[in-house]
Design a protein around this motif. Structure first.
Motif, mmCIF file in Angstrom:
data_model
loop_
_atom_site.group_PDB
_atom_site.id
_atom_site.type_symbol
_atom_site.label_atom_id
_atom_site.label_comp_id
_atom_site.label_asym_id
_atom_site.label_seq_id
_atom_site.Cartn_x
_atom_site.Cartn_y
_atom_site.Cartn_z
ATOM 1 N N ASP A 232 0.797 -1.225 0.000
ATOM 2 C CA ASP A 232 0.000 0.000 0.000
ATOM 3 C C ASP A 232 0.828 1.273 0.000
ATOM 4 O O ASP A 232 0.288 2.362 -0.212
ATOM 5 N N GLU A 233 2.113 1.161 0.254
ATOM 6 C CA GLU A 233 3.016 2.305 0.132
ATOM 7 C C GLU A 233 4.424 1.778 -0.133
ATOM 8 O O GLU A 233 4.752 0.650 0.223
ATOM 9 N N LEU A 234 5.224 2.625 -0.782
ATOM 10 C CA LEU A 234 6.568 2.199 -1.183
ATOM 11 C C LEU A 234 7.582 3.268 -0.840
ATOM 12 O O LEU A 234 7.397 4.447 -1.165
ATOM 13 N N PHE A 235 8.668 2.835 -0.180
ATOM 14 C CA PHE A 235 9.815 3.702 0.083
ATOM 15 C C PHE A 235 11.019 3.178 -0.693
ATOM 16 O O PHE A 235 11.244 1.963 -0.747
ATOM 17 N N VAL A 236 11.784 4.096 -1.283
ATOM 18 C CA VAL A 236 13.011 3.738 -1.989
ATOM 19 C C VAL A 236 14.186 4.093 -1.083
ATOM 20 O O VAL A 236 14.358 5.260 -0.707
ATOM 21 N N CYS A 237 14.991 3.094 -0.724
ATOM 22 C CA CYS A 237 16.098 3.266 0.219
ATOM 23 C C CYS A 237 17.429 3.059 -0.495
ATOM 24 O O CYS A 237 17.642 2.006 -1.108
ATOM 25 N N PHE B 274 22.427 8.573 3.453
ATOM 26 C CA PHE B 274 21.323 7.631 3.246
ATOM 27 C C PHE B 274 20.029 8.383 2.975
ATOM 28 O O PHE B 274 19.750 9.415 3.592
ATOM 29 N N ARG B 275 19.249 7.833 2.047
ATOM 30 C CA ARG B 275 17.930 8.417 1.746
ATOM 31 C C ARG B 275 16.866 7.330 1.736
ATOM 32 O O ARG B 275 17.107 6.229 1.247
ATOM 33 N N ALA B 276 15.700 7.659 2.258
ATOM 34 C CA ALA B 276 14.526 6.789 2.185
ATOM 35 C C ALA B 276 13.376 7.667 1.703
ATOM 36 O O ALA B 276 12.804 8.439 2.488
ATOM 37 N N GLU B 277 13.055 7.584 0.419
ATOM 38 C CA GLU B 277 12.080 8.472 -0.202
ATOM 39 C C GLU B 277 10.782 7.730 -0.493
ATOM 40 O O GLU B 277 10.797 6.617 -1.025
ATOM 41 N N LYS B 278 9.678 8.351 -0.166
ATOM 42 C CA LYS B 278 8.380 7.745 -0.439
ATOM 43 C C LYS B 278 8.021 7.958 -1.906
ATOM 44 O O LYS B 278 7.941 9.093 -2.371
ATOM 45 N N MET B 279 7.782 6.845 -2.607
ATOM 46 C CA MET B 279 7.457 6.934 -4.030
ATOM 47 C C MET B 279 5.970 6.728 -4.290
ATOM 48 O O MET B 279 5.374 7.417 -5.101
ATOM 49 N N LEU B 280 5.370 5.777 -3.604
ATOM 50 C CA LEU B 280 3.954 5.480 -3.792
ATOM 51 C C LEU B 280 3.260 5.417 -2.435
ATOM 52 O O LEU B 280 3.842 4.949 -1.456
ATOM 53 N N PRO B 281 2.002 5.881 -2.374
ATOM 54 C CA PRO B 281 1.273 6.546 -3.454
ATOM 55 C C PRO B 281 1.815 7.949 -3.694
ATOM 56 O O PRO B 281 2.551 8.487 -2.855
ATOM 57 N N TYR C 231 14.349 5.827 -11.353
ATOM 58 C CA TYR C 231 15.560 5.897 -12.173
ATOM 59 C C TYR C 231 16.592 6.817 -11.526
ATOM 60 O O TYR C 231 17.790 6.502 -11.494
ATOM 61 N N GLY C 232 16.125 7.946 -10.998
ATOM 62 C CA GLY C 232 17.050 8.865 -10.335
ATOM 63 C C GLY C 232 17.713 8.230 -9.129
ATOM 64 O O GLY C 232 18.907 8.414 -8.897
ATOM 65 N N ALA C 233 16.940 7.441 -8.362
ATOM 66 C CA ALA C 233 17.497 6.776 -7.184
ATOM 67 C C ALA C 233 18.530 5.728 -7.586
ATOM 68 O O ALA C 233 19.600 5.629 -6.983
ATOM 69 N N ILE C 234 18.211 4.932 -8.621
ATOM 70 C CA ILE C 234 19.147 3.892 -9.069
ATOM 71 C C ILE C 234 20.405 4.527 -9.646
ATOM 72 O O ILE C 234 21.527 4.079 -9.394
ATOM 73 N N LEU C 235 20.232 5.594 -10.418
ATOM 74 C CA LEU C 235 21.379 6.292 -11.000
ATOM 75 C C LEU C 235 22.253 6.889 -9.896
ATOM 76 O O LEU C 235 23.484 6.788 -9.931
ATOM 77 N N ASP C 236 21.601 7.479 -8.911
ATOM 78 C CA ASP C 236 22.317 8.070 -7.776
ATOM 79 C C ASP C 236 23.060 6.993 -6.986
ATOM 80 O O ASP C 236 24.235 7.152 -6.619
#
Length: 300
Positions: A170-175, A187-194, A240-245
Motif C-alpha cells: 500500500d506504500e513504497l519507500f526507496v532506500c 542515506f535516503r529513504a524516499e516515499k514513491m507510492l502513493p 531511475y534517479g534513485a538507481i542512478l544516484d
C-alpha cells in the motif's frame, strides 16, 4: 636466512601482483564514475522539469480532486514495501553495509512488525541479505548495468506499479545511498507510492523559497488524461534517479576502496622491502664475518 629472504621476496612479488589488480580496478571504477556522473548531470534537468510539473499540480490541488490514477490511491496502509538498492558484487568498501544498516534502522522505526512489510531488492547483495534474515523479498532485480539506462528501469517501475495497483502493498519507500561527492554519501529513504498530494505540496512549498511556482493551469485535454501521463513519468523519474544516484555512489565507493587497497599494498611492499634489505644486509655481514674468521684461522 636464505629461506627467510626467499619467503619475503615471494610476499613482495605477491603483493605487487595484487597491487596491479587493485590499481586497475580503481581506474575502471573511476572511469565508470566519470561516465555515470555525466549521464546523471543530463538527467537532472529532465527530472527537475517533471518534478516541477507535479509540484505545480499539487499546489493547484488538482491531485486532491482527482483519483483516476492508480498511483494516487489513498487506501489504508496494511503493507509497506521497501525498495532497497545495493550492488551485485563486493569490493565496494562499506557501501552495501551502510545501506543495509540504515535501511534496517528506518524499517524498525517505520514498520517494526515484520509481517507488515516486504522488501523489493534491486541488487543481489540486498536480496541475499534479506533472504538470510527471513524477510519477505517479494521482488528482486539483479544485474543492473554499471551505467543503467532509462529503458532498463522502466521494466522495474512497471512491475512495481502493477504490484501496487494489485494491492500487494500500500506504500513504497526507496532506500539507497545518495552520492554527495567522491568521499561522502548520505542515506535516503524516499516515499514513491502513493503519489501523495500532501507530500508534494510540502515539496512545492519548499521550492517556492527559491523559485516562485505558478499554480494556475488551463488543462487540455482533461486533468485525468494529463495526470495519467505525468504521474507515471514522475514515478519512473524517482526510481531511475534513485538507481542512478545509488550506482554513482557505488562506483565512488569502489574507487575509494581500491585506492585504499592500493595504498595499503604500497605500504606493505615498502615494509617488506625494508625487511628484505635488512635480512640481506645481515646475511652479507654474516658471510663477510665468516670469511674473515676463516682467513684468520688459516693465518694462524
Amino acid at each position: 636466512m636464505a629461506e627467510s629472504m626467499h619467503d619475503v621476496q615471494r610476499r613482495i612479488n605477491s603483493t605487487k601482483a595484487t597491487r596491479q589488480i587493485t590499481s586497475a580496478m580503481q581506474m575502471v571504477s573511476s572511469a565508470k564514475l566519470n561516465q555515470i556522473q555525466r549521464q546523471a548531470t543530463g538527467y537532472q534537468e529532465y527530472v527537475s522539469k517533471v518534478k516541477a510539473v507535479v509540484m505545480h499540480l499539487a499546489k493547484s490541488h488538482l491531485l486532491e480532486n482527482n483519483s483516476s490514477s492508480n498511483l494516487q490511491s489513498n487506501r489504508p496502509v496494511k503493507k509497506t514495501a521497501y525498495m532497497v538498492i545495493t550492488s551485485d558484487r563486493g569490493m565496494v568498501g562499506s557501501y552495501n553495509s551502510n545501506v543495509l544498516r540504515d535501511t534496517n534502522r528506518f524499517i524498525d522505526e517505520h514498520t517494526p512488525n515484520r509481517d507488515d512489510y516486504m522488501v523489493l531488492a534491486i541488487g543481489g547483495t540486498g536480496a541475499d541479505f534479506y533472504k538470510r534474515q527471513g524477510v519477505n523479498v517479494a521482488y528482486e532485480y539483479r544485474g543492473v548495468s554499471d551505467v543503467p539506462t532509462f529503458d532498463e528501469v522502466r521494466d522495474i517501475v512497471k512491475t512495481v506499479t502493477t504490484m501496487y495497483s494489485n494491492e500487494v502493498f500500500d506504500e513504497l519507500f526507496v532506500c539507497y545511498n545518495h552520492f554527495v561527492n567522491r568521499i561522502s554519501s548520505s542515506f535516503r529513504a524516499e516515499k514513491m507510492l502513493p503519489v501523495d498530494s500532501e507530500t508534494l505540496s510540502t515539496d512545492a512549498a519548499k521550492e517556492t523559497k527559491t523559485h516562485e511556482l505558478n499554480a494556475i493551469y488551463d488543462l487540455d485535454p482533461s486533468p485525468e488524461e494529463v495526470l495519467s501521463v505525468v504521474l507515471p513519468q514522475y514515478a519512473e523519474s524517482l526510481v531511475y534517479g534513485a538507481i542512478l544516484d545509488a550506482k554513482t555512489e557505488e562506483h565512488a565507493s569502489s574507487s575509494n576502496a581500491m585506492k585504499s587497497a592500493t595504498d595499503n599494498a604500497d605500504d606493505l611492499i615498502g615494509d617488506l622491502q625494508l625487511h628484505y634489505n635488512r635480512a640481506r644486509q645481515a646475511a652479507i655481514t654474516t658471510e663477510i664475518t665468516e670469511i674473515t674468521g676463516g682467513q684468520e684461522a688459516i693465518g694462524k
